[in-house]
Design a protein around this motif. Structure first.
Motif, mmCIF file in Angstrom:
data_model
loop_
_atom_site.group_PDB
_atom_site.id
_atom_site.type_symbol
_atom_site.label_atom_id
_atom_site.label_comp_id
_atom_site.label_asym_id
_atom_site.label_seq_id
_atom_site.Cartn_x
_atom_site.Cartn_y
_atom_site.Cartn_z
ATOM 1 N N ALA A 51 37.517 33.531 42.145
ATOM 2 C CA ALA A 51 37.898 34.906 41.829
ATOM 3 C C ALA A 51 39.043 35.371 42.713
ATOM 4 C CB ALA A 51 36.694 35.830 41.990
ATOM 5 N N ALA A 52 40.072 34.541 42.847
ATOM 6 C CA ALA A 52 41.224 34.897 43.671
ATOM 7 C C ALA A 52 42.499 34.399 43.003
ATOM 8 C CB ALA A 52 41.094 34.299 45.073
ATOM 9 N N GLN A 53 43.343 35.312 42.607
ATOM 10 C CA GLN A 53 44.589 34.921 41.964
ATOM 11 C C GLN A 53 45.479 34.180 42.954
ATOM 12 O OE1 GLN A 53 46.500 38.074 39.885
ATOM 13 N NE2 GLN A 53 48.272 36.859 39.289
ATOM 14 N N GLY A 54 45.975 33.009 42.551
ATOM 15 C CA GLY A 54 46.838 32.221 43.421
ATOM 16 C C GLY A 54 46.097 31.212 44.268
ATOM 17 N N ALA A 55 44.780 31.128 44.151
ATOM 18 C CA ALA A 55 44.009 30.153 44.927
ATOM 19 C C ALA A 55 44.239 28.747 44.370
ATOM 20 C CB ALA A 55 42.532 30.498 44.890
ATOM 21 N N CYS A 74 33.803 27.463 32.890
ATOM 22 C CA CYS A 74 33.897 28.726 32.161
ATOM 23 C C CYS A 74 35.236 29.372 32.531
ATOM 24 C CB CYS A 74 32.757 29.666 32.532
ATOM 25 S SG CYS A 74 31.120 29.062 32.068
ATOM 26 N N PRO A 75 36.269 29.152 31.730
ATOM 27 C CA PRO A 75 37.593 29.690 32.061
ATOM 28 C C PRO A 75 37.767 31.118 31.556
ATOM 29 C CG PRO A 75 37.771 28.258 30.152
ATOM 30 C CD PRO A 75 36.308 28.308 30.528
ATOM 31 N N GLY A 128 25.127 25.830 49.176
ATOM 32 C CA GLY A 128 25.117 27.269 49.385
ATOM 33 C C GLY A 128 25.973 27.977 48.357
ATOM 34 N N PRO A 129 25.883 29.312 48.294
ATOM 35 C CA PRO A 129 26.725 30.071 47.356
ATOM 36 C C PRO A 129 28.206 29.867 47.690
ATOM 37 C CG PRO A 129 25.694 31.528 48.959
ATOM 38 C CD PRO A 129 25.054 30.187 49.131
ATOM 39 N N ILE A 130 29.023 29.720 46.664
ATOM 40 C CA ILE A 130 30.452 29.476 46.872
ATOM 41 C C ILE A 130 31.234 30.423 45.969
ATOM 42 C CG2 ILE A 130 32.324 27.794 46.794
ATOM 43 C CD1 ILE A 130 30.161 25.602 47.083
ATOM 44 N N ILE A 131 31.831 31.443 46.593
ATOM 45 C CA ILE A 131 32.655 32.403 45.874
ATOM 46 C C ILE A 131 34.014 32.466 46.561
ATOM 47 C CG2 ILE A 131 32.914 34.786 45.115
ATOM 48 C CD1 ILE A 131 29.876 35.048 45.246
ATOM 49 N N MET A 132 35.056 32.043 45.858
ATOM 50 C CA MET A 132 36.419 32.107 46.403
ATOM 51 C C MET A 132 37.005 33.465 46.039
ATOM 52 S SD MET A 132 37.991 28.316 45.669
ATOM 53 C CE MET A 132 39.544 28.767 46.465
ATOM 54 N N GLY A 133 37.031 34.367 46.990
ATOM 55 C CA GLY A 133 37.533 35.707 46.747
ATOM 56 C C GLY A 133 38.890 35.966 47.350
ATOM 57 N N ARG A 134 39.498 34.946 47.965
ATOM 58 C CA ARG A 134 40.819 35.105 48.567
ATOM 59 C C ARG A 134 41.707 33.927 48.176
ATOM 60 N NH1 ARG A 134 39.626 37.638 54.614
ATOM 61 N NH2 ARG A 134 38.316 39.354 53.855
ATOM 62 N N PRO A 135 43.012 34.148 48.059
ATOM 63 C CA PRO A 135 43.928 33.081 47.629
ATOM 64 C C PRO A 135 44.178 32.059 48.723
ATOM 65 C CG PRO A 135 45.167 35.071 48.135
ATOM 66 C CD PRO A 135 43.708 35.440 48.240
ATOM 67 N N GLU A 146 33.276 28.803 37.406
ATOM 68 C CA GLU A 146 33.725 29.961 36.634
ATOM 69 C C GLU A 146 35.053 30.452 37.202
ATOM 70 O OE1 GLU A 146 32.289 34.483 35.340
ATOM 71 O OE2 GLU A 146 30.975 33.176 36.533
ATOM 72 N N VAL A 147 36.065 30.527 36.350
ATOM 73 C CA VAL A 147 37.397 30.962 36.778
ATOM 74 C C VAL A 147 37.582 32.413 36.348
ATOM 75 C CG1 VAL A 147 39.862 30.505 36.674
ATOM 76 C CG2 VAL A 147 38.239 28.609 36.518
ATOM 77 N N VAL A 148 37.574 33.322 37.316
ATOM 78 C CA VAL A 148 37.678 34.745 37.039
ATOM 79 C C VAL A 148 39.125 35.204 37.043
ATOM 80 C CG1 VAL A 148 36.977 37.049 37.803
ATOM 81 C CG2 VAL A 148 35.388 35.129 38.010
ATOM 82 N N LEU A 149 39.938 34.649 37.951
ATOM 83 C CA LEU A 149 41.346 35.005 38.053
ATOM 84 C C LEU A 149 42.200 33.736 38.055
ATOM 85 C CD1 LEU A 149 41.190 37.860 40.740
ATOM 86 C CD2 LEU A 149 41.675 38.115 38.301
ATOM 87 N N PRO A 150 43.474 33.836 37.633
ATOM 88 C CA PRO A 150 44.341 32.653 37.540
ATOM 89 C C PRO A 150 44.435 31.898 38.862
ATOM 90 C CG PRO A 150 45.371 34.515 36.449
ATOM 91 C CD PRO A 150 44.168 35.048 37.168
ATOM 92 N N ALA A 151 44.323 30.573 38.794
ATOM 93 C CA ALA A 151 44.369 29.723 39.975
ATOM 94 C C ALA A 151 44.909 28.355 39.567
ATOM 95 C CB ALA A 151 42.987 29.597 40.601
ATOM 96 N N THR A 152 45.090 27.482 40.557
ATOM 97 C CA THR A 152 45.542 26.116 40.304
ATOM 98 C C THR A 152 44.406 25.163 40.636
ATOM 99 O OG1 THR A 152 47.830 26.707 40.849
ATOM 100 C CG2 THR A 152 47.269 24.370 40.879
#
Length: 230
Positions: free
Chosen positions: A107-111, A154-155, A75-82, A135-141
């Motif tokens: 797409a969640a900074q701190g995730a 795709c960083p 399924g679609p997987i979008i991480m929008g929360r840390p 695809e890394v939209v916002l900084p994460a670990t």
């Protein structure tokens, strides 16, 4: 004659002790509340939860942990929360994130994203990967994941491609302690000290470098309880 200074000191202590206790109780209460705010959700393909992985990501609060068991998740997987999105190998391999349409979007900074297999990616007739699966939209670990190669990512923003703390792990029957990065199937570096960590980093671009690339897929690194140890 009564020593006024001793009397004042006694009264001060008598008044200050309850205040210190109240402060301590307030700190404990705040600690318990902050701990209570972080929830844990378990996702699997055998009815351990009524939620899909994407629904769990949408419903999660910052700081929550979502544990995903072995299986293929299309399924679609979008991480929008840390949140901490953690794959768990239940004996059938690392969970595979392979959306039928599009890619996994972080797409969640701190995730945090760890413990997943991204091998279900499209490749050309010559075997070269032509479309990124993460695809890394916002900084994460991002660590302890298996990638078919550097082009599978795709960083868009600078991210940390290894654990933020050192981890105790068992590799080739030896107990080791180090930071852990990700496994890249196209990595050709050496491992002179045989600790399971490549001697040369994997450079995605100038802002995205895996300094501790794994020499084998992540399941080859046995970590007790999937925990990070200080």
């Amino acid at each position: 004659f009564k020593d006024a200074s001793n009397s004042d000191m006694h009264n001060y202590k008598r008044l200050s002790v309850p205040a210190s206790i109240a402060l301590m109780l307030a700190i404990l209460l705040l600690s318990s509340l902050s701990g209570a705010m972080a929830a844990q959700t378990r996702i699997c393909q055998e009815a351990c939860s009524n939620l899909s992985l994407q629904e769990a990501l949408i419903n999660a609060s910052p700081g929550d942990t979502i544990i995903v068991e072995s299986g293929i998740y299309k399924g679609p997987i979008i991480m929008g929360r840390p949140v901490n999105l953690q794959g768990l190998n239940t004996g059938r391999g690392s969970p595979i994130l392979d959306p039928e349409k599009g890619r996994v979007i972080l797409a969640a900074q701190g995730a945090e994203l760890s413990g997943f297999d991204f091998s279900g990616e499209l490749a050309g007739d010559d075997g070269d990967v032509f479309d990124c699966s993460l695809e890394v939209v916002l900084p994460a670990t991002i660590y302890l994941n298996d990638f078919p190669g550097k082009s599978s990512v795709c960083p868009g923003e600078a991210a940390a491609w290894n654990s933020s703390r050192m981890i105790n792990y068992l590799y080739n029957s030896r107990v080791q302690r180090n930071f852990l990065g990700n496994y890249w199937a196209d990595y050709a570096g050496a491992d002179e000290n045989r600790d399971g960590i490549g001697d040369e980093p994997v450079v995605l671009d100038q802002d995205n470098i895996d300094h501790y690339p794994l020499m084998q897929p992540a399941e080859g690194y046995k970590i007790s309880g999937n925990t990070v140890v200080d």
